[in-house]
Design a protein around this motif. Sequence first.
Motif, PDB file in Angstrom:
ATOM      1  N   UNK A  91       0.833  -1.202   0.000  1.00 46.67           N
ATOM      2  CA  UNK A  91       0.000   0.000   0.000  1.00 46.67           C
ATOM      3  C   UNK A  91       0.867   1.251   0.000  1.00 46.67           C
ATOM      4  N   UNK A  92       1.955   1.193   0.731  1.00 50.27           N
ATOM      5  CA  UNK A  92       2.864   2.346   0.759  1.00 50.27           C
ATOM      6  C   UNK A  92       3.374   2.647  -0.646  1.00 50.27           C
ATOM      7  N   UNK A  93       3.789   1.591  -1.378  1.00 52.13           N
ATOM      8  CA  UNK A  93       4.273   1.786  -2.750  1.00 52.13           C
ATOM      9  C   UNK A  93       3.163   2.344  -3.630  1.00 52.13           C
ATOM     10  N   UNK A  94       1.942   1.846  -3.445  1.00 46.36           N
ATOM     11  CA  UNK A  94       0.815   2.344  -4.231  1.00 46.36           C
ATOM     12  C   UNK A  94       0.600   3.837  -3.988  1.00 46.36           C
ATOM     13  N   UNK A  95       0.627   4.246  -2.729  1.00 43.56           N
ATOM     14  CA  UNK A  95       0.384   5.650  -2.411  1.00 43.56           C
ATOM     15  C   UNK A  95       1.523   6.544  -2.874  1.00 43.56           C
ATOM     16  N   UNK A  96       2.743   6.032  -2.886  1.00 45.09           N
ATOM     17  CA  UNK A  96       3.857   6.806  -3.454  1.00 45.09           C
ATOM     18  C   UNK A  96       3.614   7.031  -4.939  1.00 45.09           C
ATOM     19  N   UNK A  97       3.157   5.972  -5.630  1.00 48.77           N
ATOM     20  CA  UNK A  97       2.830   6.127  -7.041  1.00 48.77           C
ATOM     21  C   UNK A  97       1.729   7.161  -7.259  1.00 48.77           C
ATOM     22  N   UNK A  98       0.717   7.139  -6.413  1.00 46.78           N
ATOM     23  CA  UNK A  98      -0.367   8.119  -6.501  1.00 46.78           C
ATOM     24  C   UNK A  98       0.166   9.532  -6.275  1.00 46.78           C
ATOM     25  N   UNK A  99       1.024   9.688  -5.277  1.00 49.09           N
ATOM     26  CA  UNK A  99       1.548  11.011  -4.946  1.00 49.09           C
ATOM     27  C   UNK A  99       2.431  11.571  -6.056  1.00 49.09           C
ATOM     28  N   UNK A 100       3.089  10.696  -6.799  1.00 50.96           N
ATOM     29  CA  UNK A 100       3.941  11.181  -7.887  1.00 50.96           C
ATOM     30  C   UNK A 100       3.144  12.041  -8.858  1.00 50.96           C
ATOM     31  N   UNK A 101       1.891  11.640  -9.091  1.00 44.12           N
ATOM     32  CA  UNK A 101       1.064  12.394 -10.041  1.00 44.12           C
ATOM     33  C   UNK A 101       0.294  13.506  -9.345  1.00 44.12           C
ATOM     34  N   UNK A 102      -0.421  13.163  -8.283  1.00 43.26           N
ATOM     35  CA  UNK A 102      -1.314  14.151  -7.669  1.00 43.26           C
ATOM     36  C   UNK A 102      -0.568  15.279  -6.964  1.00 43.26           C
ATOM     37  N   UNK A 103       0.611  14.995  -6.433  1.00 43.82           N
ATOM     38  CA  UNK A 103       1.351  16.014  -5.695  1.00 43.82           C
ATOM     39  C   UNK A 103       2.469  16.637  -6.519  1.00 43.82           C
ATOM     40  N   UNK A 104       3.225  15.803  -7.233  1.00 42.42           N
ATOM     41  CA  UNK A 104       4.434  16.320  -7.874  1.00 42.42           C
ATOM     42  C   UNK A 104       4.214  16.783  -9.315  1.00 42.42           C
ATOM     43  N   UNK A 105       3.278  16.183 -10.051  1.00 43.84           N
ATOM     44  CA  UNK A 105       3.036  16.640 -11.425  1.00 43.84           C
ATOM     45  C   UNK A 105       2.633  18.114 -11.464  1.00 43.84           C
ATOM     46  N   UNK A 106       1.622  18.554 -10.694  1.00 47.92           N
ATOM     47  CA  UNK A 106       1.283  19.988 -10.713  1.00 47.92           C
ATOM     48  C   UNK A 106       2.447  20.859 -10.249  1.00 47.92           C
ATOM     49  N   UNK A 107       3.210  20.370  -9.284  1.00 50.05           N
ATOM     50  CA  UNK A 107       4.334  21.151  -8.762  1.00 50.05           C
ATOM     51  C   UNK A 107       5.405  21.347  -9.825  1.00 50.05           C
ATOM     52  N   UNK A 108       5.707  20.276 -10.546  1.00 54.55           N
ATOM     53  CA  UNK A 108       6.730  20.374 -11.587  1.00 54.55           C
ATOM     54  C   UNK A 108       6.291  21.324 -12.695  1.00 54.55           C
TER      55      UNK A 108
ATOM     56  N   UNK B 102       6.414  24.949 -11.847  1.00 55.56           N
ATOM     57  CA  UNK B 102       7.764  25.510 -11.760  1.00 55.56           C
ATOM     58  C   UNK B 102       8.487  25.444 -13.105  1.00 55.56           C
ATOM     59  N   UNK B 103       7.724  25.317 -14.164  1.00 55.12           N
ATOM     60  CA  UNK B 103       8.297  25.494 -15.491  1.00 55.12           C
ATOM     61  C   UNK B 103       8.802  24.249 -16.183  1.00 55.12           C
ATOM     62  N   UNK B 104       8.650  23.075 -15.583  1.00 54.76           N
ATOM     63  CA  UNK B 104       9.098  21.859 -16.260  1.00 54.76           C
ATOM     64  C   UNK B 104       7.959  21.292 -17.109  1.00 54.76           C
ATOM     65  N   UNK B 105       8.339  20.608 -18.154  1.00 53.30           N
ATOM     66  CA  UNK B 105       7.333  20.063 -19.062  1.00 53.30           C
ATOM     67  C   UNK B 105       6.798  18.737 -18.538  1.00 53.30           C
ATOM     68  N   UNK B 106       5.689  18.320 -19.126  1.00 54.22           N
ATOM     69  CA  UNK B 106       5.135  17.019 -18.761  1.00 54.22           C
ATOM     70  C   UNK B 106       6.089  15.900 -19.165  1.00 54.22           C
ATOM     71  N   UNK B 107       6.796  16.091 -20.270  1.00 56.77           N
ATOM     72  CA  UNK B 107       7.776  15.091 -20.694  1.00 56.77           C
ATOM     73  C   UNK B 107       8.902  14.956 -19.666  1.00 56.77           C
ATOM     74  N   UNK B 108       9.393  16.083 -19.144  1.00 56.39           N
ATOM     75  CA  UNK B 108      10.450  16.036 -18.121  1.00 56.39           C
ATOM     76  C   UNK B 108       9.942  15.340 -16.868  1.00 56.39           C
ATOM     77  N   UNK B 109       8.711  15.656 -16.482  1.00 57.96           N
ATOM     78  CA  UNK B 109       8.164  14.987 -15.309  1.00 57.96           C
ATOM     79  C   UNK B 109       8.033  13.486 -15.556  1.00 57.96           C
ATOM     80  N   UNK B 110       7.521  13.114 -16.736  1.00 56.49           N
ATOM     81  CA  UNK B 110       7.346  11.696 -17.042  1.00 56.49           C
ATOM     82  C   UNK B 110       8.661  10.941 -16.983  1.00 56.49           C
TER      83      UNK B 110
END
Length: 234
Positions: free
Chosen positions: A53-70, A73-81
């Motif tokens: 579950x911890x790994x699952x929630x880390x995966x969820x946070x990568x998108x919900x928390x870090x995608x908008x943040x990236x 701050x000027x990074x592209x979706x490709x860079x985030x991916x």
Amino acid sequence: MRFPSRLLAANMWLAVFAWLAYLVIITLVTVAIAIWGDLDESVWEKAVQLTRWYALFVGVALVTEFLPLFIAHGQSRRQFGFQAAVTIAVFAPFLAFLLVISFLLEALLYGLTGWTWALGQAHLFTAPTQAPMIFLEYTVMFVAWLVAGVLVSAAFYRWQGGGLLAIIPAAVMVLFVQSTIGDKMPLPFITFQLGFNLPDSALGAVLAAAGTFVVGLGLTWLIIRDVPLRNKVS
């Protein structure tokens, strides 16, 4: 790209602190079972259930928390991916390495006390000292759960309620990988099979995890490559 990226380093530091706390808890539980119950199996084998579950929630946070943040701050979706893919590729074996240490410490504790160590179900390993096979088994497991979290959260981020449909392919990928390591409990605390009856093998597990990594992140990229920026999933 600087390595390790802030995305990866932040998750690794958090995982270490969470693991230390979990290690203390599981050790106390082990001692308590030995004193007041019957300790005849590995406690860490059961404790691994929650780490999925911890790994699952880390995966969820990568998108919900870090995608908008990236993006903000000027990074592209490709860079985030790209950074998200690198994070999963490194973070999964990192978590598995922490579990290797956990099993070795458990083996030391059981050896010093004379308690009986045994597994409750099939695994790619048969002893807590088989570090390479423990590392392999849990690496492929964490890859599946991380990718599942990223895929599902990306679908919810883009389509909100429509993201429910992404749970199906995500669950299939997890169950497929879990079946290659002989897991009779593919989902945490739930015992059932969904038709995957694959032979347990290290090669099969590696191929299944690699396929899940490519397919799962490929689907995720199709979802997020032009996703509009949201501040919060509602």
